[in-house]
Design an enzyme around this catalytic site. Structure first.
Site, PDB file in Angstrom:
ATOM      1  N   HIS A 186     -86.488  -8.929 -59.573  1.00 47.01           N
ATOM      2  CA  HIS A 186     -86.212  -9.913 -58.522  1.00 47.01           C
ATOM      3  C   HIS A 186     -84.934 -10.712 -58.791  1.00 47.01           C
ATOM      4  O   HIS A 186     -84.388 -11.352 -57.876  1.00 47.01           O
ATOM      5  CB  HIS A 186     -87.403 -10.872 -58.389  1.00 47.01           C
ATOM      6  CG  HIS A 186     -87.661 -11.341 -56.999  1.00 47.01           C
ATOM      7  ND1 HIS A 186     -86.691 -11.338 -56.013  1.00 47.01           N
ATOM      8  CD2 HIS A 186     -88.791 -11.846 -56.417  1.00 47.01           C
ATOM      9  CE1 HIS A 186     -87.210 -11.815 -54.893  1.00 47.01           C
ATOM     10  NE2 HIS A 186     -88.478 -12.129 -55.107  1.00 47.01           N
ATOM     11  N   ALA A 187     -84.454 -10.698 -60.019  1.00 39.44           N
ATOM     12  CA  ALA A 187     -83.193 -11.371 -60.318  1.00 39.44           C
ATOM     13  C   ALA A 187     -82.016 -10.630 -59.699  1.00 39.44           C
ATOM     14  O   ALA A 187     -80.938 -11.214 -59.516  1.00 39.44           O
ATOM     15  CB  ALA A 187     -82.998 -11.489 -61.829  1.00 39.44           C
TER      16      ALA A 187
END
Length: 214
Positions: A186-187
């Site tokens: 998700h980064a």
């Protein structure tokens, strides 16, 4: 080849700093794709259905930029292309890891993939040799029609490679339907980017001519 992204000017700066601090920054979804045309294509040309849908997924991933982002020593890098690190099943029920370079041309990809598959199938062990960061971790569970999936994870290892798993192909109202699990960091990307990949992958699966879907 790869280039470093300047995190300070990156549009995802805040998202990256927020999610990269998580012990588990990955999120995953499971979707269903219609692979009828690709299944028929494989049968008509007498080629591996697995390699055909695997290749089309790599084509899609290479066209959605966030799938080429990786985190290395706290920095974000963008690779020119991403390859496949796939589990390859053996006749004795075990599996090994194989590393298959991506080629836009399916015949070139198939040739390289078949060599790697043959090498793994006559070997023993996992073959945990280094393949670089510019890979997608692939696995296939052709025996299971799953609706969700989780992965074994070593949280001490800062992994940022996407993970894509394919399920059992089933017949539904005259169509061939397959579950696909997609886990990403998700980064580096959001649900919107996963949806872009799924949409592009479905477009490619709907096309039936080898080497004319790119």
């Amino acid at each position: 080849m790869k280039e470093k992204i300047d995190i300070n000017t990156w549009i995802r700066k805040d998202h990256f700093k927020f999610f990269s601090a998580f012990e588990e920054p990955f999120f995953g979804v499971t979707v269903e794709v219609d692979c009828t045309a690709t299944y028929e294509e494989a049968k008509e040309h007498n080629i591996s259905f697995f390699l055909l849908y695997l290749h089309k997924s790599l084509v899609a991933a290479n066209q959605i930029e966030p799938f080429s982002y990786r985190i290395i020593d706290g920095e974000v890098w963008k690779y020119d292309s991403v390859n496949a690190a796939a589990t390859i099943n053996r006749p004795n029920g075990t599996f090994g890891f194989g590393y298959i370079d991506f080629y836009n041309d399916f015949e070139a990809f198939r040739t390289a993939a078949n060599k790697e598959i043959e090498k793994v199938q006559v070997s023993t062990g996992l073959i945990p040799s280094s393949s670089g960061e510019n890979v997608i971790h692939y696995s296939a569970l052709p025996w299971l029609n799953f609706t969700s999936l989780s992965h074994a994870r070593n949280y001490a290892y800062q992994d940022s490679c996407p993970k894509i798993s394919f399920g059992k192909v089933r017949d539904e109202n005259g169509r061939k339907i397959m579950s696909v699990s997609i886990h990403v960091n998700h980064a580096l990307m959001d649900g919107y980017n996963v949806a872009q990949f799924v949409d592009r992958y479905q477009e490619l699966l709907n096309k039936k001519e080898v080497n004319e879907y790119i």
